[in-house]
Write an enzyme that holds these catalytic residues in place. Structure first.
Site, PDB file in Angstrom:
ATOM      1  N   ASN A 201      52.618 -20.997 -19.760  1.00  0.00           N
ATOM      2  CA  ASN A 201      53.498 -21.983 -19.153  1.00  0.00           C
ATOM      3  C   ASN A 201      54.158 -22.800 -20.270  1.00  0.00           C
ATOM      4  OD1 ASN A 201      51.811 -24.279 -19.859  1.00  0.00           O
ATOM      5  ND2 ASN A 201      50.527 -23.815 -18.073  1.00  0.00           N
ATOM      6  N   ASP A 271      48.877 -16.242 -11.613  1.00  0.00           N
ATOM      7  CA  ASP A 271      48.249 -14.945 -11.319  1.00  0.00           C
ATOM      8  C   ASP A 271      49.242 -14.013 -10.636  1.00  0.00           C
ATOM      9  OD1 ASP A 271      45.878 -16.186 -12.172  1.00  0.00           O
ATOM     10  OD2 ASP A 271      45.323 -16.758 -10.133  1.00  0.00           O
TER      11      ASP A 271
END
Length: 317
Positions: A201, A271
């Protein structure tokens, strides 16, 4: 129309693909309820429990997303010798699960009142695996590698992916010319040198480059270039929340805007990105096509409460 047909062709190949998922398996447990008063014992809300749910988390959620998208996921990871571990083993198909009696199964318990998360309890061990457990993980992963179209590493820094496991699996996968997609934690970035794609991220990408966490797009570009150079990967896909994603390749940056209509819960969105990205790449998508597919998949699951999956039909829509 040609673009739509192209994406249909890519998604149509998903059921023919088999992916090896290696990493930290965990339980995402939810206690759902409502709040109408404060406790007389302390200034805290009293949650009236309405329901409870038990979902695959971490690498387990990556495998669940691959399955829901039509692919075949072979999961390798570790659980404890406890009731949650037993329940996970019964829930997971096509898994190579190592039982480690020295550690508990990782459980994240979230108490949610209405749409507000009140508190989260984590029960876990982040210690490295014992040599015996690491040997078993490597043996299982090596056995399953030959039949895999891609290798996914879901690293939540809970002990399964250590230096030895990461280096041996990456070495074997590269020799076999497998696609290698990794969702890493910052302090483990160097372990994944030579992977195909990593999916940090924006906070993790900036932290690796020692840049401010509130960095604008120009700082993110610096971080992306540094990651490409130091890790010698083919691409970096940085997930940026409501700002979408940025794909860094050698000499090219593609910014992909977010498509979520409503952000309800970001739990497990990474995920879903990992699963959809790897499935698309294994199905012949270019890096940019795969990133667009992963972005749309994440845009669906963040609109749902708790850890969630997406079907191929929903993604195609």
């Amino acid at each position: 129309m040609e673009v739509a047909i192209r994406y249909q062709q890519i998604l149509a190949r998903f059921p023919k693909k088999q992916l090896l998922v290696l990493g930290d398996i965990m339980v995402d447990e939810y206690i759902w309820g409502s709040v109408s008063r404060l406790s007389p014992e302390a200034p805290v809300p009293v949650v009236e429990v309405k329901d409870e749910s038990f979902r695959l988390g971490g690498a387990g959620n990556v495998a669940a997303n691959i399955h829901s998208l039509g692919g075949v996921a072979t999961l390798v990871g570790v659980v404890g010798n406890d009731p949650p571990g037993e329940r996970l083993i019964h829930q997971i198909e096509a898994a190579g699960v190592v039982i480690d009696r020295t550690r508990p199964t990782t459980i994240k318990t979230r108490v949610v009142a209405g749409s507000q998360q009140i508190v989260r309890f984590d029960r876990e061990s982040t210690a490295d695996l014992s040599k015996e457990a690491a040997d078993q993980v490597l043996e299982l992963a090596t056995e399953r590698l030959a039949d895999a179209d891609a290798v996914l590493i879901s690293d939540y820094a809970k002990g399964v992916i250590g230096k030895r496991v990461a280096r041996q699996i990456l070495s074997l996968a590269r020799r076999s010319q497998k696609i290698i997609v990794v969702d890493p934690k910052v302090h483990h970035f160097p372990l994944y040198k030579g992977a195909t794609v990593i999916t940090p991220n924006h906070h993790e990408a900036l932290a690796f480059a020692h840049l401010p966490a509130w960095g604008q797009q120009d700082l993110l570009a610096v971080a992306g270039r540094e990651l490409l150079q130091k890790l010698e990967v083919k691409a970096i896909l940085v997930t940026r929340g409501e700002a979408g994603m940025s794909l860094f390749e050698d000499g090219r940056v593609t910014h992909i805007p977010a498509v979520a209509k409503e952000v309800y819960d970001v739990t497990g969105a990474g995920d879903t990105v990992l699963a959809a990205l790897a499935l698309a790449m294994a199905s012949g998508a270019s890096l940019r096509e795969a990133a667009v597919i992963a972005n749309h998949a994440a845009g669906v699951v963040v609109g749902r409460a708790g850890t969630a999956t997406i079907s191929r039909e929903e993604l195609l829509d």
